[in-house]
Structures are given as C-alpha cells and as structure tokens.
Design a protein around this motif. Structure first.
Motif, PDB file in Angstrom:
ATOM      1  N   GLU E  85      37.194  41.395  41.136  1.00 55.36           N
ATOM      2  CA  GLU E  85      35.847  41.003  41.528  1.00 55.36           C
ATOM      3  C   GLU E  85      35.677  41.095  43.053  1.00 55.36           C
ATOM      4  O   GLU E  85      34.668  41.612  43.550  1.00 55.36           O
ATOM      5  N   VAL E  86      36.661  40.568  43.803  1.00 52.37           N
ATOM      6  CA  VAL E  86      36.576  40.563  45.268  1.00 52.37           C
ATOM      7  C   VAL E  86      36.596  41.997  45.810  1.00 52.37           C
ATOM      8  O   VAL E  86      35.857  42.331  46.749  1.00 52.37           O
ATOM      9  N   ARG E  89      33.239  43.614  45.337  1.00 52.14           N
ATOM     10  CA  ARG E  89      32.293  43.173  46.366  1.00 52.14           C
ATOM     11  C   ARG E  89      32.592  43.826  47.710  1.00 52.14           C
ATOM     12  O   ARG E  89      31.679  44.277  48.418  1.00 52.14           O
ATOM     13  N   ALA E  92      31.370  47.371  47.591  1.00 51.40           N
ATOM     14  CA  ALA E  92      29.900  47.408  47.601  1.00 51.40           C
ATOM     15  C   ALA E  92      29.361  47.079  48.993  1.00 51.40           C
ATOM     16  O   ALA E  92      28.422  47.734  49.480  1.00 51.40           O
ATOM     17  N   ASP E  93      29.964  46.096  49.646  1.00 55.74           N
ATOM     18  CA  ASP E  93      29.506  45.723  50.995  1.00 55.74           C
ATOM     19  C   ASP E  93      29.717  46.875  51.973  1.00 55.74           C
ATOM     20  O   ASP E  93      28.869  47.144  52.837  1.00 55.74           O
ATOM     21  N   ARG E 115      25.586  48.787  42.620  1.00 54.49           N
ATOM     22  CA  ARG E 115      26.537  48.093  41.732  1.00 54.49           C
ATOM     23  C   ARG E 115      27.853  48.862  41.749  1.00 54.49           C
ATOM     24  O   ARG E 115      27.890  50.076  41.575  1.00 54.49           O
ATOM     25  N   TYR E 128      30.231  44.222  40.601  1.00 56.79           N
ATOM     26  CA  TYR E 128      29.456  43.374  41.518  1.00 56.79           C
ATOM     27  C   TYR E 128      28.206  44.140  41.884  1.00 56.79           C
ATOM     28  O   TYR E 128      28.275  45.317  42.236  1.00 56.79           O
ATOM     29  N   GLU E 129      27.070  43.469  41.788  1.00 57.58           N
ATOM     30  CA  GLU E 129      25.848  44.142  42.219  1.00 57.58           C
ATOM     31  C   GLU E 129      25.122  43.316  43.261  1.00 57.58           C
ATOM     32  O   GLU E 129      25.153  42.087  43.255  1.00 57.58           O
ATOM     33  N   ARG E 130      24.472  44.008  44.174  1.00 58.31           N
ATOM     34  CA  ARG E 130      23.804  43.364  45.288  1.00 58.31           C
ATOM     35  C   ARG E 130      22.611  44.219  45.738  1.00 58.31           C
ATOM     36  O   ARG E 130      22.492  45.398  45.380  1.00 58.31           O
TER      37      ARG E 130
ATOM     38  N   PHE F   2      28.252  38.995  39.729  1.00 56.26           N
ATOM     39  CA  PHE F   2      29.527  39.558  39.288  1.00 56.26           C
ATOM     40  C   PHE F   2      29.543  39.619  37.758  1.00 56.26           C
ATOM     41  O   PHE F   2      28.886  38.814  37.093  1.00 56.26           O
TER      42      PHE F   2
END
Lengths: 132, 132, 132, 132, 132, 132
Positions: E85-86, E89, E92-93, E115, E128-130, F2
C-alpha cells in the motif's frame, strides 16, 4: 535441460493470401505477444543459459524491424504469407542469426534449441522451434 | 517443428471415485480452459499447420458434447474416472477422430503430435499428448 | 452495486494522425481484447444483472463490424482518430444503442453504468465509461 | 504422455555474482511463480499421474524453505549463484528427493520427467527438466 | 470518463516492521507488477487522455529509482514501512509530481484521478488512488 | 483511497432456474476464481489497509463452505438462484460478517467498501460491492 524465455510484443498490419483465411484476407492487424525460448543442456560459469538482458535486447531488435508496420510492405518478408507460423519462423531465424554473429554472447554450439511463440489473441497462438 | 494452439473452455459437474480424491469425491464442478495444440514438421502451401478456424470449430464441437453437463451421466465417459488427465485424453482422442475423418482439412499423416491441456484452476492443469 | 463483464477480441489495422503517435502514425495493427461491463444497483427476478448470453452476442455483433478490417476505411469511424480511447467510446456507444433498442433484454433505465476496456498489449489498455 | 502441473509462489531476496548481471548484482528480490510438472507414460488405477494434493503439498514444502528469506543466507544454496535457472534446478532436485522418499505416493520409476518453471516477471522465466 | 493504464515492473528486496507481518519481517523480496492509470473526463485534440509513450517513460523512470535495490536503504522511503500500500502511494505521488512538472505533457488540472496498482503475487495486490 | 485484494478459488456444481439460462439450467459446474477487495481511506499504524494474511484466511474460510460441493444442496443458499452475481453477494456478505465479528482485525467502520469478483471463465465475470 534448461530453458530461458524472454517476452516482448509487436503491433502490425498485414493481409493473408488464400481462401482458407476467409475475412483475414483483408488488411487487418494484430498485437503479437512474442516469446523467445533458448534451451541448453548445462549452465555457463555464471549459472545461466545466456545473458537474459542481451536476449531481451536481441528479441527487441528483431521485433523493431516489424512493429508499427504493414507486413505486406516489409522487404524481407516479400513473397511470403505472413501467417503466425511463418512469422514465428522468421523471428526464430533472425534470432539464430544474432546468436551466430555473437550478439547474444553465447555460441550456437552451446544451445540445444530455439523456440519462438507468437500469441495473436487469447485463444490462438503458434510456435516454431529449430536448432540454433 | 511448428505448433498451432487453439483455446476454448467448458463448464461441467462431476464426481471422482477413489479415496485419493478426498473432498473431490463429492459432486462438484469445474471450468476447464482447454488448449488443443497441433504440431507439424513443415507448413502447407498456405503457410500454415492447419486451418485455425476449422481447428477452433472442431475443438468447440468436441467440448459441446460435455459443457453444461454432469459428466457422471455422459455415456461415452461411463466407467471412467473423469480426472483432468482422463478428460484431456478423451478430448485428444476425439480430436484425433475428427482429423482422421477429414474435418480439420489436414491428414493424420501430416501432423506429428496432438496435445490437449486442461486448466482446472490457476494452480493446477494437466495435459495429454499423442500421435494424431 | 453489481457488475457483469463479458469479454471478446478483434484484430484490426489502422493508422493514427498526430505527431504525438510517433511510429504509430504508419499503418499498423492491433489485437484488442475487449471487456464490456454492465453495472446495476439490484438484480432482476432471475438473480442477474442481465442475460450474459445476450450481452456476449451484443458485444460480438458490435465487434463484427470492426474485426479483420482497416479502421481507416470504416465509415462510421470516418473523421475520428481511432485511438484506443476513441474505440472504447465507439464500442460503448454502440452497446448503449443496443440496450436502448432492447437487444440485451434489459432497459437503459435498469443499468447504472457501461464500461468498455480495450487491452492493446500486455502493458497498455484504456477504458471508457458512460451512463447506459 | 500425460503431464500434471501444480503451481505456487515464493517471495525472496538475493544478489547475483558476476558482471553479466549488471544492477542485479545488488541485493534485490523477486516473486517467483513456480510451476512443477510431472510427466508419466500412463495413468494409475485412479486415472491420475499422481495425487495432485500431495504434489501441491510437496511443492509448498520445498518453497517453504526459501520464501520470505534472503537466499544469500540459505545454507543449502551456499556457494551457488541463485539465478532463476539454478533455483529451478534446486527446486526440481528437491522434488525428485521427495519422490524418491515416497512423499508423493508415486515412485521415481513411474514418472518420465520432472520440469520446474520459475516466472520472475511478466517478461522472463526459466525452466529445468530432469529425470525423476 | 476515460482511463488509460500503462504497466511495468520492478524487482526489489525489503523487510517489514511489525508483528502483523510474521515471516515478512525478515529480509525478502518481490517482483511488483505496477499499473499506473490516468483518468480524464474528455479527450484532447488528438483523441487521447495523455501520450501513452510519455506515461510509460514516466512510470519507468519512477520505478528505476527502486528496482534492483533493497528498499530498506532507499533514502526517500526512510522511516516508512514499505508495504504494498505504501509503495503504491509513493509511486502515485511521484507520478503526480511528474505530471505537475509537465513531464507527461498533460496538466494536473486536465486529469481527474491517478491510480497505482502493485501486484505482488498471483493472489495479492494493492492500489492507491488520488487526485493528480 | 487504498484498496487491498486477495484471491482464491472454488470448484462447485450447481444448476440455475429460469429459461434465460438455457443449457445452464442443467446440472453443471464452475471453477470460480474469487477476488475480495477491501478499500480504506487511510492506512493503520503498520502502513496497511488490513492484515493480508487474515484477509486471505477469511476468504479461504468462506469458500471452504462452498468448494467441492453441489450448491443446489447448500443450506444457506436454499431458495436462491446461485448465479455468479448472487454468489458474489453471498461471499461479500459473509466476509462483512467476519469483519463485523472481528476476525479480520479491522473494524467495519475503518473500511470504506468491500468488493467481491467471481471469474467463471476467461470471458465472463461478475462483482458485487457493498459497504462493510
């Protein structure tokens, strides 16, 4: 017997000659997922069949002459029917040439077999195997 | 050596006889993804192992006698334990019959090998190969 | 929310207009694996989102107008750049038309969403979703 | 000829010795999807090559000695370069040992071939086959 | 809504801190197949969400800082637990940063969502989506 | 947001009631590949959505009540038509129950969404998503 396989793909247009091909006689296209397998009886001093990086580059180079093209206009395929089988053989032959010229860092005599598989859809694929 | 593979699937119920099968002795079921591979030393005048359309139709016809059925009640499987291995052989034998009767447009003598693979889950599959 | 997806594929030639496409400006081709997903809040009296058989037939019918063709010459795509995104929308729109005319046996008002995904290679795909 | 394959996976760290490995000389890792295939000329009285449950357990047991570990510190691999090829052979040899000690419920003499395939990424894999 | 996805992979070592991770607290590794998806309400003048070539290059560049490394020693991940998960992210970042600096040829304001999905084995993945 | 997904499979027999199901009204079967996805806005102190080991065990436990069985005789499914959609919902509901009773080590209030997908063949799948 050991075997190492590397995988890449190409996206081409082509048409096929012969009534057996039905609608595929018209100009259409395919994404071919291409697997190149190299077999060898033993391993070298590094514990490998061949350098997988060089094998990947060789396969990519061979496919670079074909991808994003209309195969009906590719010179070295002129006069052939570019079926999946014929393309598998053409790619295997070109890889064998690269082995023979030393590009893969392994001699033809070291390898037992080359096999090239072309997957044209989730439900159909073809392969060709030959001596290196 | 060339090889062409076509792929289809069937969804069946069955039970297996023998303590080795544990919980699979009870009536249960499977989606079998079925691959039929046809090998040949050379290519015909069209540049193919066989007509992939006819090969797909032949495989589909063979699976049509099995899909959406309880294999425990399929007559031509009576008396057999319908393991993945046995089903692979039954399907290969039926394809060989269709080659022999001319349905695939290629003679048994032209082909070097038939291989049928049944994938029963992402972690288990079986295959059977025979002369055509 | 429920969602049912059916999957098929098509094999097409095409060329793309615009320097952003680099080598894909030349005539080439692709196998597109096409997934059509239909979402619905609840289920009908049979316990389904829609008849999966009719959904498969509708998708196959829509793809039949495209497969084994050069998309540069397909009339209803004239004037468009047949990118994966544009093709996903064109197929989704045609499926929506078939829902509207009753071909799928489910009304537009019953469904919450249609999403069409086109996989052009193992490393690239695109999707389009819309109201039904 | 029949062949049954079972599949599992392991997640390991390791480093490779030799300039041919480039960046993979540094400590890195891999998820290996591992397929173990067992070939046999005929079937036993239950209609199987071997008990697929015991085959799966044997493969899982062999992988349990490796997964979640740094292979550079695994004693029985000391002094070897843990390439994909070498790992395929190590796993095949350990499976052969388990066949020889009766763990799989089938004798070495019954089987014709063992083949272990390790998929390290979507674009590279290696296999090793040996007599059982 | 349109969405384009590109895919690549990386091979890393790492260890996880916390009893919940059991054997994965030891140094081990993974092949992460990484999918990066970019969503957009409409298409640009070329008929695309973004240039898929630049998206692939951006993803490859982000993964180049991680692949063939021990993540326990990667500076920009220091102090984090590099769970799937990390990592999703973090990737994605970093992609969002490359969109913001213009590397992908599309503005953050044009996109609706990013995502990132990391597949660590055939049976486990995380995303992970943002906002972009 | 997530999302973590775990994957398993089951092999079942069943029959479907309703003319819409055509040949699937007969007793047949399926291998369902089952994906369970858990979404969460943030991560816990270990940097995870939930313990993937416990999630896998919970999914396996839920499927253990169904696999190797004839669903027509499973008590808690009595009176339902065991379509792929209905099974996806039944499995999601049972997972939600296990979250509620604390089996997964994460509270219902921590999660944003559960989604269960059942793949019944390479060309058809269904999913159901609900609040946890």
């Amino acid at each position: 017997m050991f075997e190492v396989t590397v995988c890449d793909h190409m996206m081409v247009a082509h048409s096929l000659r012969g009534v057996v091909f039905g609608p595929a006689q018209a100009l259409h296209g395919a994404t071919y997922v291409v697997e190149a397998a190299f077999a060898r009886d033993g391993l070298d001093d590094d514990g490998i069949v061949l350098d997988i990086g060089r094998a990947s580059e060789a396969l990519h180079a061979v496919l670079s002459d074909l991808t994003y093209r209309n195969l009906d206009e590719v010179e070295f395929l002129a006069g052939t029917n570019t079926t999946t089988e014929v393309l598998a053989r053409a790619i295997a032959d070109r890889l064998a040439g690269r082995i023979a010229d030393g590009s893969l860092g392994v001699g033809s005599g070291d390898l037992a077999r080359i096999r090239v598989t072309l997957r044209e859809s989730p439900v159909a694929w073809a392969s060709y195997e030959r001596a290196p």
